[in-house]
Design an enzyme around this catalytic site. Structure first.
Site, PDB file in Angstrom:
ATOM      1  N   LYS A   1      -1.920  -2.701   7.935  1.00  0.00           N
ATOM      2  CA  LYS A   1      -3.109  -2.283   8.677  1.00  0.00           C
ATOM      3  C   LYS A   1      -3.194  -3.020  10.009  1.00  0.00           C
ATOM      4  O   LYS A   1      -2.905  -4.211  10.086  1.00  0.00           O
ATOM      5  CB  LYS A   1      -4.367  -2.557   7.852  1.00  0.00           C
ATOM      6  CG  LYS A   1      -4.564  -1.601   6.679  1.00  0.00           C
ATOM      7  CD  LYS A   1      -5.893  -1.837   6.010  1.00  0.00           C
ATOM      8  CE  LYS A   1      -6.157  -0.826   4.904  1.00  0.00           C
ATOM      9  NZ  LYS A   1      -7.468  -1.044   4.254  1.00  0.00           N
TER      10      LYS A   1
ATOM     11  N   HIS B   1      -4.040  -8.679   2.646  1.00  0.00           N
ATOM     12  CA  HIS B   1      -5.490  -8.759   2.814  1.00  0.00           C
ATOM     13  C   HIS B   1      -5.820  -9.743   3.932  1.00  0.00           C
ATOM     14  O   HIS B   1      -5.343 -10.880   3.921  1.00  0.00           O
ATOM     15  CB  HIS B   1      -6.164  -9.243   1.511  1.00  0.00           C
ATOM     16  CG  HIS B   1      -6.147  -8.232   0.419  1.00  0.00           C
ATOM     17  ND1 HIS B   1      -6.340  -8.551  -0.907  1.00  0.00           N
ATOM     18  CD2 HIS B   1      -5.958  -6.884   0.456  1.00  0.00           C
ATOM     19  CE1 HIS B   1      -6.274  -7.459  -1.640  1.00  0.00           C
ATOM     20  NE2 HIS B   1      -6.046  -6.443  -0.842  1.00  0.00           N
TER      21      HIS B   1
ATOM     22  N   ARG C   1      -0.158  -1.214  -7.495  1.00  0.00           N
ATOM     23  CA  ARG C   1      -0.418  -2.327  -6.575  1.00  0.00           C
ATOM     24  C   ARG C   1      -1.301  -3.369  -7.255  1.00  0.00           C
ATOM     25  O   ARG C   1      -1.074  -4.577  -7.143  1.00  0.00           O
ATOM     26  CB  ARG C   1      -1.078  -1.782  -5.308  1.00  0.00           C
ATOM     27  CG  ARG C   1      -1.533  -2.817  -4.274  1.00  0.00           C
ATOM     28  CD  ARG C   1      -1.938  -2.078  -3.011  1.00  0.00           C
ATOM     29  NE  ARG C   1      -2.876  -2.810  -2.171  1.00  0.00           N
ATOM     30  CZ  ARG C   1      -2.527  -3.670  -1.216  1.00  0.00           C
ATOM     31  NH1 ARG C   1      -1.259  -3.949  -1.016  1.00  0.00           N
ATOM     32  NH2 ARG C   1      -3.453  -4.261  -0.470  1.00  0.00           N
TER      33      ARG C   1
ATOM     34  N   HIS D   1      -1.854   3.121  -6.399  1.00  0.00           N
ATOM     35  CA  HIS D   1      -2.807   2.029  -6.180  1.00  0.00           C
ATOM     36  C   HIS D   1      -2.945   1.161  -7.429  1.00  0.00           C
ATOM     37  O   HIS D   1      -3.094  -0.060  -7.341  1.00  0.00           O
ATOM     38  CB  HIS D   1      -4.166   2.594  -5.777  1.00  0.00           C
ATOM     39  CG  HIS D   1      -5.045   1.602  -5.081  1.00  0.00           C
ATOM     40  ND1 HIS D   1      -4.671   0.952  -3.921  1.00  0.00           N
ATOM     41  CD2 HIS D   1      -6.287   1.135  -5.385  1.00  0.00           C
ATOM     42  CE1 HIS D   1      -5.636   0.128  -3.540  1.00  0.00           C
ATOM     43  NE2 HIS D   1      -6.617   0.219  -4.412  1.00  0.00           N
TER      44      HIS D   1
ATOM     45  N   TYR E   1      -9.573 -10.190  -8.157  1.00  0.00           N
ATOM     46  CA  TYR E   1      -8.659 -10.486  -9.256  1.00  0.00           C
ATOM     47  C   TYR E   1      -8.967 -11.821  -9.933  1.00  0.00           C
ATOM     48  O   TYR E   1      -8.197 -12.270 -10.780  1.00  0.00           O
ATOM     49  CB  TYR E   1      -7.216 -10.524  -8.746  1.00  0.00           C
ATOM     50  CG  TYR E   1      -6.753  -9.214  -8.160  1.00  0.00           C
ATOM     51  CD1 TYR E   1      -6.425  -8.133  -8.975  1.00  0.00           C
ATOM     52  CD2 TYR E   1      -6.650  -9.048  -6.782  1.00  0.00           C
ATOM     53  CE1 TYR E   1      -6.007  -6.933  -8.437  1.00  0.00           C
ATOM     54  CE2 TYR E   1      -6.222  -7.846  -6.232  1.00  0.00           C
ATOM     55  CZ  TYR E   1      -5.908  -6.800  -7.065  1.00  0.00           C
ATOM     56  OH  TYR E   1      -5.501  -5.606  -6.528  1.00  0.00           O
TER      57      TYR E   1
ATOM     58  N   ARG F   1       0.867  -1.173   0.000  1.00  0.00           N
ATOM     59  CA  ARG F   1       0.000   0.000   0.000  1.00  0.00           C
ATOM     60  C   ARG F   1       0.908   1.229   0.000  1.00  0.00           C
ATOM     61  O   ARG F   1       1.989   1.220   0.589  1.00  0.00           O
ATOM     62  CB  ARG F   1      -0.894   0.018   1.242  1.00  0.00           C
ATOM     63  CG  ARG F   1      -1.844  -1.164   1.351  1.00  0.00           C
ATOM     64  CD  ARG F   1      -2.641  -1.093   2.641  1.00  0.00           C
ATOM     65  NE  ARG F   1      -3.569  -2.221   2.762  1.00  0.00           N
ATOM     66  CZ  ARG F   1      -3.256  -3.387   3.342  1.00  0.00           C
ATOM     67  NH1 ARG F   1      -2.046  -3.565   3.860  1.00  0.00           N
ATOM     68  NH2 ARG F   1      -4.148  -4.358   3.409  1.00  0.00           N
TER      69      ARG F   1
END
Length: 317
Positions: A180, A282, A259, A256, A291, A156
């Site tokens: 995150k 994720h 990415r 982004h 995807y 990210r």
């Protein structure tokens, strides 16, 4: 009786930060969304802590009437679910009014991405500019290092620009990323990313020594910003300018998008979806499944190339 809605929102945010390690951006979004809900309910003389399922459903309907996208509605519903579950767990309510609410239906748009050739052209342009010894070379080497790291790891942009300076001291082909919720993950580096990082690091040290800076920055990409490191908006702007010099459409290129290109190109070349999930950071495989269109195309090509009946059909042609 005083409405304690705001007090309970603050208690909820404190819990999310202390117990669940929610990121600052997540907390800010929750606060914004719950304040908007509280304002709507106040207009109907309903306390936030006493709202029923019908009240919350009416709020979601009002968002749809105002033209909010299904994704925005879903985000606000997610904040509501977390908040009312908190109230229930704390014994402040005897029920969860969000339990019967349905999420707004939304189609999952395919992410913008770049072709392998386009990424190659962008990296080639960045490398050419980085080796130009004219004034400002450190900034050009920084751009090359940023791009190589981004395409090698799929980080990210917030993770990328806030990398610590100690990255320059490590040996080996792996990088530890704090993502995150302060979760850490290990990602491999390409040889070109390692080379670009070393070139940038050497010039950064040399320039700091030449200018006589009293102390080194703790950040890999230091900048005169509030945080002390390169703002992601500045990187995004510089990337678009690089795209223009490369002859690419700047509106189609961003950190982004890079990415997404990382993930799409891995899957197109045989990577497992679970591996890509881990590399992207994720927490839920469903996020990575956006995807799957790449996987479907690759599987179709595999069947057409290797299936006995497909081979037989080609011979008959």
């Amino acid at each position: 009786m005083k409405d304690l809605g705001r007090v309970h929102v603050e208690a909820f945010l404190e819990m999310m930060s202390a117990e669940r390690g929610a990121a600052a951006n997540t907390l800010s979004s929750y606060e914004h969304d719950l304040d908007a809900l509280r304002s709507f309910l106040n207009g109907k003389s309903i306390r936030l802590t006493e709202a029923g399922s019908a009240d919350l459903s009416g709020y979601l309907a009002s968002l749809a009437e105002q033209g909010f996208k299904p994704s925005s509605q879903a985000r606000r519903l997610a904040a509501m679910r977390q908040f009312y579950k908190f109230l229930y767990a704390e014994g402040l309510r005897t029920d969860d009014p969000t339990g019967i609410l349905d999420a707004p239906k939304k189609g999952r748009a395919l992410p913008k991405t770049m072709g392998i050739d386009e990424v190659g052209r962008l990296l080639e342009q960045a490398e050419t500019e980085a080796h130009d010894p004219a004034p400002g070379q450190l900034l050009r080497l920084r751009m090359l290092a940023l791009l190589e790291l981004l395409y090698a790891t799929g980080m990210r942009v917030s993770e990328l620009v806030s990398l610590p300076a100690r990255v320059l001291d490590q040996e080996g082909r792996f990088l530890m990323i704090r993502g995150k919720g302060s979760k850490e993950r290990l990602v491999p580096l390409s040889q070109s990313a390692i080379a670009a990082l070393k070139l940038y690091g050497r010039m950064l040290v040399a320039e700091n020594a030449a200018t006589g800076k009293p102390e080194e920055s703790p950040w890999l990409f230091p900048a005169a910003s509030k945080e002390g490191y390169l703002p992601r908006q500045v990187f995004a702007r510089d990337l678009k300018n690089l795209a223009i010099r490369t002859g690419l459409t700047p509106s189609m290129i961003s950190p982004h998008v890079m990415r997404h290109a990382f993930a799409s190109h891995l899957l197109a070349n045989g990577a497992d979806l679970r591996v890509v999930q881990e590399l992207l950071g994720h927490s839920d495989i469903s996020t990575t499944q956006i995807y799957t269109h790449v996987l479907e195309e690759r599987l179709q090509q595999l069947v057409q190339t290797h299936h006995p009946l497909a081979k037989q059909a080609k011979k008959q042609e």
